[in-house]
Scaffold this motif. Structure first.
Motif, PDB file in Angstrom:
ATOM      1  N   ILE A   6      -1.877 -39.904  30.137  1.00  0.00           N
ATOM      2  CA  ILE A   6      -1.449 -39.487  28.787  1.00  0.00           C
ATOM      3  C   ILE A   6      -0.264 -40.540  28.241  1.00  0.00           C
ATOM      4  CG2 ILE A   6      -2.391 -37.091  28.562  1.00  0.00           C
ATOM      5  CD1 ILE A   6       0.436 -36.196  28.967  1.00  0.00           C
ATOM      6  N   GLY A   7      -0.186 -40.714  27.221  1.00  0.00           N
ATOM      7  CA  GLY A   7       0.961 -41.760  26.744  1.00  0.00           C
ATOM      8  C   GLY A   7       2.220 -41.093  26.357  1.00  0.00           C
ATOM      9  N   VAL A   8       3.016 -41.854  25.589  1.00  0.00           N
ATOM     10  CA  VAL A   8       4.357 -41.393  25.114  1.00  0.00           C
ATOM     11  C   VAL A   8       3.899 -40.554  24.047  1.00  0.00           C
ATOM     12  CG1 VAL A   8       6.188 -42.020  24.141  1.00  0.00           C
ATOM     13  CG2 VAL A   8       5.672 -43.152  26.105  1.00  0.00           C
ATOM     14  N   ALA A   9       3.102 -41.074  22.980  1.00  0.00           N
ATOM     15  CA  ALA A   9       2.741 -40.136  21.785  1.00  0.00           C
ATOM     16  C   ALA A   9       2.444 -38.973  22.105  1.00  0.00           C
ATOM     17  CB  ALA A   9       1.974 -40.957  20.932  1.00  0.00           C
ATOM     18  N   GLU A  10       1.480 -38.748  23.107  1.00  0.00           N
ATOM     19  CA  GLU A  10       0.928 -37.630  23.473  1.00  0.00           C
ATOM     20  C   GLU A  10       1.971 -36.456  24.051  1.00  0.00           C
ATOM     21  OE1 GLU A  10      -2.019 -34.361  24.019  1.00  0.00           O
ATOM     22  OE2 GLU A  10      -1.851 -35.809  22.646  1.00  0.00           O
ATOM     23  N   ALA A  12       5.489 -36.712  23.422  1.00  0.00           N
ATOM     24  CA  ALA A  12       6.044 -36.230  22.393  1.00  0.00           C
ATOM     25  C   ALA A  12       5.417 -35.297  21.688  1.00  0.00           C
ATOM     26  CB  ALA A  12       6.455 -37.485  21.421  1.00  0.00           C
ATOM     27  N   ARG A  13       4.199 -35.316  21.440  1.00  0.00           N
ATOM     28  CA  ARG A  13       3.546 -34.380  20.532  1.00  0.00           C
ATOM     29  C   ARG A  13       3.514 -32.859  21.371  1.00  0.00           C
ATOM     30  NH1 ARG A  13      -0.944 -31.476  20.553  1.00  0.00           N
ATOM     31  NH2 ARG A  13      -1.912 -32.403  21.778  1.00  0.00           N
ATOM     32  N   ARG A  14       3.056 -32.936  22.397  1.00  0.00           N
ATOM     33  CA  ARG A  14       3.019 -31.758  23.304  1.00  0.00           C
ATOM     34  C   ARG A  14       4.335 -31.117  23.621  1.00  0.00           C
ATOM     35  NH1 ARG A  14      -1.400 -32.547  28.263  1.00  0.00           N
ATOM     36  NH2 ARG A  14      -2.932 -33.182  26.942  1.00  0.00           N
ATOM     37  N   LEU A  15       5.344 -31.787  23.542  1.00  0.00           N
ATOM     38  CA  LEU A  15       6.733 -31.284  23.682  1.00  0.00           C
ATOM     39  C   LEU A  15       7.558 -31.120  22.601  1.00  0.00           C
ATOM     40  CD1 LEU A  15       7.609 -32.950  27.108  1.00  0.00           C
ATOM     41  CD2 LEU A  15       6.796 -30.619  26.908  1.00  0.00           C
ATOM     42  N   ASP A  16       6.993 -31.535  21.459  1.00  0.00           N
ATOM     43  CA  ASP A  16       7.675 -31.667  20.121  1.00  0.00           C
ATOM     44  C   ASP A  16       9.067 -32.095  20.128  1.00  0.00           C
ATOM     45  OD1 ASP A  16       8.003 -31.048  17.478  1.00  0.00           O
ATOM     46  OD2 ASP A  16       8.694 -29.098  17.658  1.00  0.00           O
ATOM     47  N   VAL A  17       9.005 -33.601  20.904  1.00  0.00           N
ATOM     48  CA  VAL A  17      10.144 -34.312  20.986  1.00  0.00           C
ATOM     49  C   VAL A  17       9.909 -35.719  20.134  1.00  0.00           C
ATOM     50  CG1 VAL A  17      11.090 -32.909  23.123  1.00  0.00           C
ATOM     51  CG2 VAL A  17       9.672 -34.990  23.158  1.00  0.00           C
ATOM     52  N   SER A  18      11.009 -36.332  19.881  1.00  0.00           N
ATOM     53  CA  SER A  18      10.861 -37.603  19.531  1.00  0.00           C
ATOM     54  C   SER A  18      10.305 -38.737  20.493  1.00  0.00           C
ATOM     55  CB  SER A  18      12.074 -38.339  19.034  1.00  0.00           C
ATOM     56  OG  SER A  18      13.025 -38.557  20.381  1.00  0.00           O
ATOM     57  N   GLN A  19       9.924 -39.698  20.204  1.00  0.00           N
ATOM     58  CA  GLN A  19       9.062 -40.531  21.048  1.00  0.00           C
ATOM     59  C   GLN A  19      10.087 -41.249  21.948  1.00  0.00           C
ATOM     60  OE1 GLN A  19       6.187 -43.281  19.516  1.00  0.00           O
ATOM     61  NE2 GLN A  19       4.685 -41.629  19.024  1.00  0.00           N
ATOM     62  N   SER A  20      11.130 -41.625  21.211  1.00  0.00           N
ATOM     63  CA  SER A  20      12.201 -42.172  22.254  1.00  0.00           C
ATOM     64  C   SER A  20      12.617 -41.356  23.306  1.00  0.00           C
ATOM     65  CB  SER A  20      13.157 -42.534  21.361  1.00  0.00           C
ATOM     66  OG  SER A  20      14.084 -41.426  20.946  1.00  0.00           O
ATOM     67  N   TYR A  21      12.578 -39.895  22.948  1.00  0.00           N
ATOM     68  CA  TYR A  21      13.164 -39.128  24.202  1.00  0.00           C
ATOM     69  C   TYR A  21      11.755 -38.797  25.149  1.00  0.00           C
ATOM     70  CZ  TYR A  21      14.889 -35.271  26.657  1.00  0.00           C
ATOM     71  OH  TYR A  21      15.179 -34.476  27.714  1.00  0.00           O
ATOM     72  N   ALA A  22      10.603 -39.122  24.586  1.00  0.00           N
ATOM     73  CA  ALA A  22       9.499 -39.015  25.454  1.00  0.00           C
ATOM     74  C   ALA A  22       9.260 -40.128  26.335  1.00  0.00           C
ATOM     75  CB  ALA A  22       8.201 -38.807  24.424  1.00  0.00           C
ATOM     76  N   TYR A  23       9.677 -41.303  25.917  1.00  0.00           N
ATOM     77  CA  TYR A  23       9.747 -42.567  26.539  1.00  0.00           C
ATOM     78  C   TYR A  23      10.466 -42.121  27.964  1.00  0.00           C
ATOM     79  CZ  TYR A  23       7.526 -46.138  23.959  1.00  0.00           C
ATOM     80  OH  TYR A  23       6.338 -46.960  23.144  1.00  0.00           O
TER      81      TYR A  23
END
Length: 69
Positions: A6-10, A12-23
């Protein structure tokens, strides 16, 4: 069963966080996987490892994800 990445966008979506934090989270998970000899893909993480790290640990575990005890 086929392993899914799974990628960063997914993340971020699953954890309800920003994409920068997901990175940052994906980087950390990949570092953990590399430390035990796994090959990783930048910007992607194994879905099973992601689920294991975020959703299967007991709430009262000794160490939280951010390293605090």
């Amino acid at each position: 069963m086929e392993e899914k990445m799974i990628g960063v966008a997914e993340v971020a979506r699953r954890l309800d966080v920003s994409q920068s934090y997901a990175y940052k989270l994906v980087r950390r998970l990949n570092e953990e996987m590399e430390a035990v000899g796994n090959i990783t893909i930048p910007g992607k993480v194994s879905e099973s490892y992601f689920n294991e790290r975020f959703f299967t640990k007991p709430v009262n575990s000794e160490e939280s994800f951010d390293g605090r005890q």
